[in-house]
Scaffold this motif. Structure first.
Motif, PDB file in Angstrom:
ATOM      1  N   ILE A   1       0.837  -1.199   0.000  1.00  0.00           N
ATOM      2  CA  ILE A   1       0.000   0.000   0.000  1.00  0.00           C
ATOM      3  C   ILE A   1       0.873   1.251   0.000  1.00  0.00           C
ATOM      4  CG2 ILE A   1      -1.678   1.323   1.347  1.00  0.00           C
ATOM      5  CD1 ILE A   1      -2.813  -1.437   2.240  1.00  0.00           C
ATOM      6  N   THR A   2       1.934   1.232   0.806  1.00  0.00           N
ATOM      7  CA  THR A   2       2.861   2.369   0.830  1.00  0.00           C
ATOM      8  C   THR A   2       3.479   2.584  -0.542  1.00  0.00           C
ATOM      9  OG1 THR A   2       3.354   1.998   3.164  1.00  0.00           O
ATOM     10  CG2 THR A   2       4.961   3.272   1.907  1.00  0.00           C
ATOM     11  N   GLU A   3       3.917   1.509  -1.173  1.00  0.00           N
ATOM     12  CA  GLU A   3       4.518   1.609  -2.503  1.00  0.00           C
ATOM     13  C   GLU A   3       3.513   2.124  -3.525  1.00  0.00           C
ATOM     14  OE1 GLU A   3       6.128  -1.430  -5.889  1.00  0.00           O
ATOM     15  OE2 GLU A   3       6.584  -1.933  -3.809  1.00  0.00           O
ATOM     16  N   LEU A   4       2.288   1.647  -3.459  1.00  0.00           N
ATOM     17  CA  LEU A   4       1.242   2.100  -4.374  1.00  0.00           C
ATOM     18  C   LEU A   4       1.000   3.597  -4.221  1.00  0.00           C
ATOM     19  CD1 LEU A   4      -1.102   1.526  -6.384  1.00  0.00           C
ATOM     20  CD2 LEU A   4      -2.512   1.050  -4.371  1.00  0.00           C
ATOM     21  N   LEU A   5       0.886   4.075  -2.986  1.00  0.00           N
ATOM     22  CA  LEU A   5       0.656   5.496  -2.753  1.00  0.00           C
ATOM     23  C   LEU A   5       1.831   6.345  -3.227  1.00  0.00           C
ATOM     24  CD1 LEU A   5      -1.079   5.402   0.730  1.00  0.00           C
ATOM     25  CD2 LEU A   5      -2.116   5.966  -1.474  1.00  0.00           C
TER      26      LEU A   5
ATOM     27  N   LEU B   1       1.562   6.497  -7.050  1.00  0.00           N
ATOM     28  CA  LEU B   1       0.444   7.343  -7.473  1.00  0.00           C
ATOM     29  C   LEU B   1       0.719   8.821  -7.190  1.00  0.00           C
ATOM     30  CD1 LEU B   1      -2.573   5.142  -6.343  1.00  0.00           C
ATOM     31  CD2 LEU B   1      -1.788   5.567  -8.680  1.00  0.00           C
ATOM     32  N   SER B   2       1.387   9.105  -6.075  1.00  0.00           N
ATOM     33  CA  SER B   2       1.739  10.494  -5.747  1.00  0.00           C
ATOM     34  C   SER B   2       2.664  11.078  -6.803  1.00  0.00           C
ATOM     35  CB  SER B   2       2.416  10.564  -4.378  1.00  0.00           C
ATOM     36  OG  SER B   2       1.541  10.148  -3.361  1.00  0.00           O
ATOM     37  N   LYS B   3       3.658  10.296  -7.199  1.00  0.00           N
ATOM     38  CA  LYS B   3       4.594  10.763  -8.222  1.00  0.00           C
ATOM     39  C   LYS B   3       3.896  10.915  -9.572  1.00  0.00           C
ATOM     40  CE  LYS B   3       8.648   8.885  -5.959  1.00  0.00           C
ATOM     41  NZ  LYS B   3       9.670   7.848  -5.933  1.00  0.00           N
ATOM     42  N   ARG B   4       3.047   9.947  -9.894  1.00  0.00           N
ATOM     43  CA  ARG B   4       2.330   9.996 -11.170  1.00  0.00           C
ATOM     44  C   ARG B   4       1.423  11.221 -11.245  1.00  0.00           C
ATOM     45  NH1 ARG B   4      -1.357   5.058 -13.514  1.00  0.00           N
ATOM     46  NH2 ARG B   4      -1.903   6.044 -15.462  1.00  0.00           N
TER      47      ARG B   4
ATOM     48  N   ARG C   1       2.042  13.942  -9.784  1.00  0.00           N
ATOM     49  CA  ARG C   1       2.923  15.107  -9.625  1.00  0.00           C
ATOM     50  C   ARG C   1       2.531  15.959  -8.419  1.00  0.00           C
ATOM     51  NH1 ARG C   1       3.424  16.608 -16.006  1.00  0.00           N
ATOM     52  NH2 ARG C   1       4.591  14.750 -16.547  1.00  0.00           N
ATOM     53  N   LEU C   2       2.227  15.276  -7.316  1.00  0.00           N
ATOM     54  CA  LEU C   2       1.888  15.984  -6.085  1.00  0.00           C
ATOM     55  C   LEU C   2       3.149  16.596  -5.495  1.00  0.00           C
ATOM     56  CD1 LEU C   2      -0.534  13.396  -4.456  1.00  0.00           C
ATOM     57  CD2 LEU C   2      -1.107  15.387  -5.856  1.00  0.00           C
ATOM     58  N   SER C   3       2.988  17.641  -4.730  1.00  0.00           N
ATOM     59  CA  SER C   3       4.143  18.318  -4.145  1.00  0.00           C
ATOM     60  C   SER C   3       4.782  17.492  -3.032  1.00  0.00           C
ATOM     61  CB  SER C   3       3.744  19.695  -3.604  1.00  0.00           C
ATOM     62  OG  SER C   3       2.740  19.550  -2.627  1.00  0.00           O
ATOM     63  N   ARG C   4       4.055  16.533  -2.483  1.00  0.00           N
ATOM     64  CA  ARG C   4       4.626  15.631  -1.489  1.00  0.00           C
ATOM     65  C   ARG C   4       4.012  14.244  -1.654  1.00  0.00           C
ATOM     66  NH1 ARG C   4       2.163  17.469   4.308  1.00  0.00           N
ATOM     67  NH2 ARG C   4       3.301  15.626   4.962  1.00  0.00           N
ATOM     68  N   ILE C   5       4.710  13.255  -1.136  1.00  0.00           N
ATOM     69  CA  ILE C   5       4.270  11.868  -1.239  1.00  0.00           C
ATOM     70  C   ILE C   5       3.175  11.606  -0.209  1.00  0.00           C
ATOM     71  CG2 ILE C   5       5.018   9.453  -1.004  1.00  0.00           C
ATOM     72  CD1 ILE C   5       6.213  10.826  -3.439  1.00  0.00           C
ATOM     73  N   VAL C   6       2.091  10.989  -0.636  1.00  0.00           N
ATOM     74  CA  VAL C   6       1.010  10.615   0.266  1.00  0.00           C
ATOM     75  C   VAL C   6       1.386   9.310   0.957  1.00  0.00           C
ATOM     76  CG1 VAL C   6      -1.421   9.956   0.402  1.00  0.00           C
ATOM     77  CG2 VAL C   6      -0.706  11.752  -1.185  1.00  0.00           C
ATOM     78  N   THR C   7       1.176   9.266   2.258  1.00  0.00           N
ATOM     79  CA  THR C   7       1.473   8.067   3.039  1.00  0.00           C
ATOM     80  C   THR C   7       0.169   7.459   3.555  1.00  0.00           C
ATOM     81  OG1 THR C   7       1.639   9.242   5.140  1.00  0.00           O
ATOM     82  CG2 THR C   7       3.660   9.076   3.811  1.00  0.00           C
ATOM     83  N   PRO C   8       0.181   6.187   3.923  1.00  0.00           N
ATOM     84  CA  PRO C   8      -1.036   5.580   4.481  1.00  0.00           C
ATOM     85  C   PRO C   8      -1.548   6.328   5.717  1.00  0.00           C
ATOM     86  CG  PRO C   8       0.508   3.865   3.897  1.00  0.00           C
ATOM     87  CD  PRO C   8       1.231   5.181   3.731  1.00  0.00           C
ATOM     88  N   HIS C   9      -0.634   6.806   6.550  1.00  0.00           N
ATOM     89  CA  HIS C   9      -1.053   7.527   7.748  1.00  0.00           C
ATOM     90  C   HIS C   9      -1.819   8.800   7.392  1.00  0.00           C
ATOM     91  CE1 HIS C   9      -1.030   8.627  11.964  1.00  0.00           C
ATOM     92  NE2 HIS C   9      -0.725   9.858  11.588  1.00  0.00           N
ATOM     93  N   MET C  10      -1.448   9.449   6.313  1.00  0.00           N
ATOM     94  CA  MET C  10      -2.136  10.673   5.891  1.00  0.00           C
ATOM     95  C   MET C  10      -3.594  10.387   5.557  1.00  0.00           C
ATOM     96  SD  MET C  10       0.876  12.271   3.545  1.00  0.00           S
ATOM     97  CE  MET C  10       0.241  13.894   3.204  1.00  0.00           C
ATOM     98  N   LEU C  11      -3.901   9.207   5.089  1.00  0.00           N
ATOM     99  CA  LEU C  11      -5.273   8.860   4.732  1.00  0.00           C
ATOM    100  C   LEU C  11      -6.183   8.814   5.967  1.00  0.00           C
ATOM    101  CD1 LEU C  11      -4.653   6.069   2.085  1.00  0.00           C
ATOM    102  CD2 LEU C  11      -5.072   8.514   1.706  1.00  0.00           C
TER     103      LEU C  11
END
Length: 62
Positions: free
Chosen positions: A34-38, A41-44, A46-56
Motif C-alpha cells: 500500500i505504501t509503494e502504491l501510494l 500514485l503520488s509521483k504519477r 505530480r503531487l508536491s509531497r508523497i502521500v502516506t497511508p497515515h495521511m489517509l
C-alpha cells in the motif's frame, strides 16, 4: 473493480485492496504494498509531497 471480480477469491474477499498483479492474486495487499502504491500514485499525479497511508487517516471530505 472488474479485474477484482475476475479473480477466484477477489469478489468474496472483504479486504479493501486485493493483489491483482502480484502473487498470489486475490490475496490482501501488504502494508508495504500500500505504501509503494501510494508513492507511485503520488509521483504519477505530480503531487508536491508523497502521500502516506497515515495521511489517509486524517483525510476529511467536505
Amino acid at each position: 473493480m472488474i479485474e477484482r471480480m475476475a479473480l477466484p477469491y477477489g469478489a468474496a474477499s472483504d479486504f479493501v485492496l486485493v493483489n491483482l498483479f502480484g502473487e498470489p492474486p486475490g490475496d490482501p495487499v501488504s502494508p508495504d504494498g500500500i505504501t509503494e502504491l501510494l508513492q507511485r500514485l503520488s509521483k504519477r499525479a505530480r503531487l508536491s509531497r508523497i502521500v502516506t497511508p497515515h495521511m489517509l487517516r486524517h483525510f476529511v471530505s467536505a
